[in-house]
Design a protein around this motif. Structure first.
Motif, PDB file in Angstrom:
ATOM      1  N   THR A 151     107.366   5.373 -61.249  1.00 38.21           N
ATOM      2  CA  THR A 151     108.660   4.698 -61.360  1.00 38.21           C
ATOM      3  C   THR A 151     109.570   5.470 -62.304  1.00 38.21           C
ATOM      4  O   THR A 151     109.178   5.818 -63.420  1.00 38.21           O
ATOM      5  N   GLU A 152     110.768   5.734 -61.851  1.00 35.54           N
ATOM      6  CA  GLU A 152     111.740   6.447 -62.679  1.00 35.54           C
ATOM      7  C   GLU A 152     112.737   5.450 -63.271  1.00 35.54           C
ATOM      8  O   GLU A 152     113.389   4.719 -62.558  1.00 35.54           O
ATOM      9  N   GLY A 153     112.832   5.467 -64.592  1.00 35.01           N
ATOM     10  CA  GLY A 153     113.767   4.560 -65.259  1.00 35.01           C
ATOM     11  C   GLY A 153     113.259   3.127 -65.262  1.00 35.01           C
ATOM     12  O   GLY A 153     112.177   2.817 -64.776  1.00 35.01           O
ATOM     13  N   ASN A 188     113.335  -2.624 -72.710  1.00 35.04           N
ATOM     14  CA  ASN A 188     114.032  -1.366 -72.447  1.00 35.04           C
ATOM     15  C   ASN A 188     113.111  -0.221 -72.040  1.00 35.04           C
ATOM     16  O   ASN A 188     113.578   0.783 -71.511  1.00 35.04           O
ATOM     17  N   THR A 189     111.817  -0.359 -72.324  1.00 32.54           N
ATOM     18  CA  THR A 189     110.892   0.738 -72.044  1.00 32.54           C
ATOM     19  C   THR A 189     109.572   0.206 -71.509  1.00 32.54           C
ATOM     20  O   THR A 189     109.009  -0.753 -72.051  1.00 32.54           O
ATOM     21  N   VAL A 190     109.096   0.831 -70.440  1.00 35.14           N
ATOM     22  CA  VAL A 190     107.762   0.551 -69.895  1.00 35.14           C
ATOM     23  C   VAL A 190     107.060   1.893 -69.718  1.00 35.14           C
ATOM     24  O   VAL A 190     107.558   2.771 -69.027  1.00 35.14           O
ATOM     25  N   SER A 205     116.005  -5.692 -79.820  1.00 38.90           N
ATOM     26  CA  SER A 205     116.992  -6.758 -80.031  1.00 38.90           C
ATOM     27  C   SER A 205     118.350  -6.417 -79.405  1.00 38.90           C
ATOM     28  O   SER A 205     119.246  -7.253 -79.394  1.00 38.90           O
ATOM     29  N   ALA A 206     118.493  -5.188 -78.912  1.00 38.82           N
ATOM     30  CA  ALA A 206     119.753  -4.781 -78.273  1.00 38.82           C
ATOM     31  C   ALA A 206     119.455  -4.102 -76.943  1.00 38.82           C
ATOM     32  O   ALA A 206     118.439  -3.437 -76.790  1.00 38.82           O
ATOM     33  N   ASP A 207     120.364  -4.273 -75.980  1.00 41.52           N
ATOM     34  CA  ASP A 207     120.185  -3.698 -74.658  1.00 41.52           C
ATOM     35  C   ASP A 207     120.468  -2.196 -74.715  1.00 41.52           C
ATOM     36  O   ASP A 207     121.393  -1.767 -75.366  1.00 41.52           O
ATOM     37  N   ILE A 215     116.594  -9.157 -69.958  1.00 42.10           N
ATOM     38  CA  ILE A 215     116.557  -9.962 -71.179  1.00 42.10           C
ATOM     39  C   ILE A 215     115.424 -10.974 -71.136  1.00 42.10           C
ATOM     40  O   ILE A 215     115.125 -11.558 -70.088  1.00 42.10           O
ATOM     41  N   LEU A 216     114.766 -11.139 -72.275  1.00 39.93           N
ATOM     42  CA  LEU A 216     113.793 -12.209 -72.467  1.00 39.93           C
ATOM     43  C   LEU A 216     114.377 -13.097 -73.563  1.00 39.93           C
ATOM     44  O   LEU A 216     114.370 -12.742 -74.742  1.00 39.93           O
ATOM     45  N   GLU A 217     114.913 -14.235 -73.145  1.00 37.13           N
ATOM     46  CA  GLU A 217     115.613 -15.096 -74.089  1.00 37.13           C
ATOM     47  C   GLU A 217     114.659 -15.681 -75.115  1.00 37.13           C
ATOM     48  O   GLU A 217     113.468 -15.862 -74.850  1.00 37.13           O
ATOM     49  N   LYS A 218     115.197 -15.963 -76.296  1.00 35.17           N
ATOM     50  CA  LYS A 218     114.362 -16.552 -77.346  1.00 35.17           C
ATOM     51  C   LYS A 218     113.841 -17.909 -76.881  1.00 35.17           C
ATOM     52  O   LYS A 218     114.526 -18.661 -76.195  1.00 35.17           O
TER      53      LYS A 218
END
Length: 202
Positions: free
Chosen positions: A154-156, A113-115, A200-202, A161-164
């Protein structure tokens, strides 16, 4: 006989009144039994784990794949911090790349969600400070995560998802752009922390 009949009627009427009275009495009283229950689910934070890996399909310590003028980059198993990524540029037009993976070894899917790319700070180490300021304009950093590239402008972020049980490629690229100012001595480039935040949540 007539007297007995009257007596029976009275008894009948009294019985009816009693029956009605009982019906009304029973109907007037209600007992409600209510059961309320709650439960608290507190997942173990240790079951959510994304760490660096040398391979895309398993959590494994090892060496970072180096390219160009890159040096350094060894990490241990379960590492969530990488340090000692270094580059030694001698002229404009050179680059350094470091390739490794983020692997999800936890029990939940993870969402990037964040870079955050840290600031670039150039300091003279024998070079003319004015020339270093000009040369610093040609120093750039970018990071590619799972095929998506991010720079300091980069904005935003396109959350993904990175699946388990899976990994994704990470490539960090530091460049000294072709055509940039040339300095008359040495200068140091310090890159602030690059942070990838998985949730763990989008």
């Amino acid at each position: 006989m007539e007297k007995e009949r009257k007596h029976n009627k009275i008894i009948l009427i009294i019985l009816l009144i009693l029956i009605l009275g009982l019906s009304i009495g029973f109907a007037a009283f209600t007992s409600k039994l209510k059961i309320q229950s709650t439960a608290t689910v507190s997942p173990d934070a240790n079951s959510f784990k994304v760490a660096f890996s040398s391979k895309p399909n398993v959590l494994e310590e090892g060496n970072i794949v180096l390219g160009g003028k890159a040096t350094g980059g060894v990490f241990e198993k379960n590492a969530t911090t990488l340090s000692s990524l270094n580059a030694n540029f001698t002229a404009p037009g050179q680059t350094a790349t470091w390739k490794f993976y983020a692997y999800n070894s936890g029990e939940y899917d993870a969402f990037l969600n964040t870079v955050i790319l840290g600031a670039i700070v150039c300091t003279p180490d024998g070079a003319d400070p004015a020339k270093v300021i000009e040369a610093a304009k040609g120093i750039n950093i970018k990071i590619s995560v799972g095929g998506q590239t991010y720079t300091s402008t980069t904005e935003g972020i396109n959350s993904h998802i990175l699946e388990k049980g899976k990994g994704e490629e990470i490539i960090v690229t530091l460049s000294y752009a072709d055509g940039s100012a040339i300095v008359d001595g040495k200068f140091n480039v310090n890159i602030g922390d690059i942070i990838l935040e998985y949730n763990s949540a989008d």
